[in-house]
Design a protein around this motif. Structure first.
Motif, mmCIF file in Angstrom:
data_model
loop_
_atom_site.group_PDB
_atom_site.id
_atom_site.type_symbol
_atom_site.label_atom_id
_atom_site.label_comp_id
_atom_site.label_asym_id
_atom_site.label_seq_id
_atom_site.Cartn_x
_atom_site.Cartn_y
_atom_site.Cartn_z
ATOM 1 N N GLU A 262 39.168 33.671 37.477
ATOM 2 C CA GLU A 262 38.787 35.077 37.568
ATOM 3 C C GLU A 262 39.850 35.923 38.257
ATOM 4 O O GLU A 262 40.172 37.029 37.801
ATOM 5 C CB GLU A 262 37.460 35.173 38.329
ATOM 6 C CG GLU A 262 37.023 36.589 38.646
ATOM 7 C CD GLU A 262 36.146 36.668 39.889
ATOM 8 O OE1 GLU A 262 35.583 37.748 40.122
ATOM 9 O OE2 GLU A 262 36.065 35.659 40.630
ATOM 10 N N VAL A 263 40.422 35.432 39.341
ATOM 11 C CA VAL A 263 41.386 36.222 40.123
ATOM 12 C C VAL A 263 42.641 36.504 39.312
ATOM 13 O O VAL A 263 43.115 37.640 39.229
ATOM 14 C CB VAL A 263 41.731 35.499 41.444
ATOM 15 C CG1 VAL A 263 42.905 36.183 42.142
ATOM 16 C CG2 VAL A 263 40.519 35.458 42.360
ATOM 17 N N CYS B 135 43.001 36.326 36.099
ATOM 18 C CA CYS B 135 42.637 37.142 34.940
ATOM 19 C C CYS B 135 42.602 38.624 35.297
ATOM 20 O O CYS B 135 43.145 39.460 34.577
ATOM 21 C CB CYS B 135 41.265 36.696 34.420
ATOM 22 S SG CYS B 135 40.547 37.801 33.196
ATOM 23 N N ALA B 136 41.960 38.954 36.413
ATOM 24 C CA ALA B 136 41.756 40.356 36.766
ATOM 25 C C ALA B 136 42.979 41.018 37.388
ATOM 26 O O ALA B 136 43.210 42.214 37.191
ATOM 27 C CB ALA B 136 40.568 40.472 37.722
ATOM 28 N N TYR B 137 43.804 40.239 38.130
ATOM 29 C CA TYR B 137 44.833 40.871 38.944
ATOM 30 C C TYR B 137 46.266 40.510 38.564
ATOM 31 O O TYR B 137 47.193 41.165 39.027
ATOM 32 C CB TYR B 137 44.603 40.522 40.418
ATOM 33 C CG TYR B 137 43.317 41.094 40.950
ATOM 34 C CD1 TYR B 137 43.249 42.409 41.399
ATOM 35 C CD2 TYR B 137 42.154 40.325 40.984
ATOM 36 C CE1 TYR B 137 42.068 42.942 41.879
ATOM 37 C CE2 TYR B 137 40.959 40.852 41.463
ATOM 38 C CZ TYR B 137 40.921 42.158 41.901
ATOM 39 O OH TYR B 137 39.746 42.689 42.365
ATOM 40 N N ARG B 138 46.476 39.486 37.748
ATOM 41 C CA ARG B 138 47.836 39.089 37.405
ATOM 42 C C ARG B 138 48.134 39.187 35.904
ATOM 43 O O ARG B 138 49.200 39.648 35.506
ATOM 44 C CB ARG B 138 48.103 37.651 37.881
ATOM 45 C CG ARG B 138 48.163 37.480 39.401
ATOM 46 C CD ARG B 138 49.236 38.358 40.005
ATOM 47 N NE ARG B 138 49.412 38.124 41.449
ATOM 48 C CZ ARG B 138 50.054 38.948 42.244
ATOM 49 N NH1 ARG B 138 50.597 40.060 41.776
ATOM 50 N NH2 ARG B 138 50.172 38.686 43.540
ATOM 51 N N PRO C 217 46.707 40.985 33.246
ATOM 52 C CA PRO C 217 46.701 42.201 32.419
ATOM 53 C C PRO C 217 48.086 42.760 32.129
ATOM 54 O O PRO C 217 48.369 43.181 30.995
ATOM 55 C CB PRO C 217 45.858 43.178 33.250
ATOM 56 C CG PRO C 217 44.899 42.298 33.969
ATOM 57 C CD PRO C 217 45.695 41.064 34.321
ATOM 58 N N SER D 165 38.048 32.901 30.657
ATOM 59 C CA SER D 165 37.989 32.729 32.104
ATOM 60 C C SER D 165 37.311 31.400 32.404
ATOM 61 O O SER D 165 36.194 31.145 31.962
ATOM 62 C CB SER D 165 37.195 33.882 32.739
ATOM 63 O OG SER D 165 37.142 33.724 34.139
ATOM 64 N N SER E 131 32.277 34.049 42.436
ATOM 65 C CA SER E 131 33.064 35.235 42.085
ATOM 66 C C SER E 131 33.768 35.821 43.302
ATOM 67 O O SER E 131 33.146 36.062 44.345
ATOM 68 C CB SER E 131 32.146 36.293 41.463
ATOM 69 O OG SER E 131 32.759 37.556 41.443
ATOM 70 N N GLU F 121 34.910 38.800 43.357
ATOM 71 C CA GLU F 121 34.398 40.164 43.456
ATOM 72 C C GLU F 121 33.121 40.202 44.290
ATOM 73 O O GLU F 121 32.923 41.114 45.111
ATOM 74 C CB GLU F 121 34.125 40.727 42.057
ATOM 75 C CG GLU F 121 33.753 42.195 42.031
ATOM 76 C CD GLU F 121 34.866 43.109 42.509
ATOM 77 O OE1 GLU F 121 34.550 44.208 43.016
ATOM 78 O OE2 GLU F 121 36.050 42.737 42.391
ATOM 79 N N VAL G 173 43.559 40.609 45.811
ATOM 80 C CA VAL G 173 42.190 40.993 45.450
ATOM 81 C C VAL G 173 41.715 42.188 46.271
ATOM 82 O O VAL G 173 40.890 42.978 45.817
ATOM 83 C CB VAL G 173 41.239 39.794 45.647
ATOM 84 C CG1 VAL G 173 39.781 40.195 45.465
ATOM 85 C CG2 VAL G 173 41.591 38.678 44.668
#
Length: 294
Positions: free
Chosen positions: A98-99, A101-104, A106, A125, A223, A225, A244
């Motif tokens: 998840e980390v 995917c969301a922060y590196r 994109p 994910s 998660s 988040e 994050v």
């Protein structure tokens, strides 16, 4: 058994969703379902279990995927030989937690898509502890992991960048304004962490055991988040990568505690199977990740 059935099966195995697989293949969903059923009938086994709305590979499906992956890779290789590699087309499957995917990833996806708009990207994910298995099963071409340096005799591992982990709390937390913290200050505190089995949860436990810190309470989450939002609400102290929490720290919703976790070296790492043929698509994505992240 037709090649299109094998390709359809591989795509469904990557997406674990008939509708999404149909979109990737430009088929109608009923066509995808029909091809998979025909394959199951010919093999005499179920390749997928339908658990409510969740689709999962059966044991037979995992074994079948492992064996046909090499065949389909060879066909992709033959296809690339006779086509212009400047206009790549095909499908690429990426897995990460998840980390990452969301922060590196994109920014990597954006760069790769700008260079190769004809390539279909499938992203899944996957929990950190399950990512290597997707390479062994052929369910992913490349995976990205957040872990201590990984050593493997069967996987190629390329560290891209080091990730800093800290303890974070709401500004009004009792420990937030202390400039110096001692191990005994953490006794009785609530810590918001990932579940046991997650690599960086293991690192957290190891670090606190070395310092002799006990008598603490854990609230475990799947998660990052959720961990972050609970820390903002003042429920406890979060253990998270700095990437994050950058926005929340800047807005003053979280503050890093003045406690450095010793001997914690975690990297975003890129992995692929050593026996896998690296198609021009895979090589191009690897290079995009190096350019953006390394």
């Amino acid at each position: 058994m037709e090649l299109r059935q094998l390709n359809t099966f591989r795509t469904v195995a990557s997406t674990l969703n008939f509708t999404r697989a149909a979109e990737v293949l430009n088929y109608v969903p009923s066509n995808v379902t029909m091809q998979v059923k025909a394959l199951e009938d010919e093999l005499g086994v179920r390749l997928f279990d339908r658990l409510g709305k969740q689709l999962v590979l059966t044991t037979a499906g995992k074994r079948f995927l492992t064996h046909i992956q090499g065949v389909l890779d060879k066909l992709d290789e033959a296809h690339s030989v006779v086509h212009d590699n400047e206009n790549l087309s095909g499908t690429l499957t990426i897995s990460a937690n998840e980390v990452i995917c969301a922060y590196r990833l994109p920014a990597v996806f954006q760069q790769f898509r700008s260079q190769h708009p004809g390539v279909r990207l499938i992203f899944r994910s996957v929990p950190n502890q399950e990512l290597k298995q997707t390479l062994f099963e052929g369910a992913a071409d490349i995976v990205y992991m957040l872990d201590e340096p990984i050593r493997s005799s069967v996987l190629t591992v390329e560290p891209l960048l080091e990730e800093n982990f800290r303890l974070f709390a709401a500004p009004d937390h009792p420990l937030a304004k202390r400039t110096v913290l001692k191990p005994e200050d953490f006794h009785g505190q609530v810590f918001l962490t990932n579940e046991k089995g997650c690599p960086y949860r293991t690192m957290f436990d190891r670090s606190f055991e070395k310092e002799g810190i006990d008598s603490i309470t854990y609230l475990e989450f799947q998660s990052a988040e959720a961990i972050k939002q609970c820390a903002i609400s003042g429920i406890g102290i979060a253990f998270l990568p700095e990437i994050v929490t950058e926005a929340e720290v800047e807005r003053g919703e979280l503050v890093p505690l003045s406690w450095q976790i010793p001997d914690l070296h975690v990297y975003t790492q890129m992995l692929w199977h050593k026996d896998k043929w690296l198609s021009p698509i895979v090589l191009s994505f690897i290079e995009a990740a190096r350019e953006v992240l390394a």
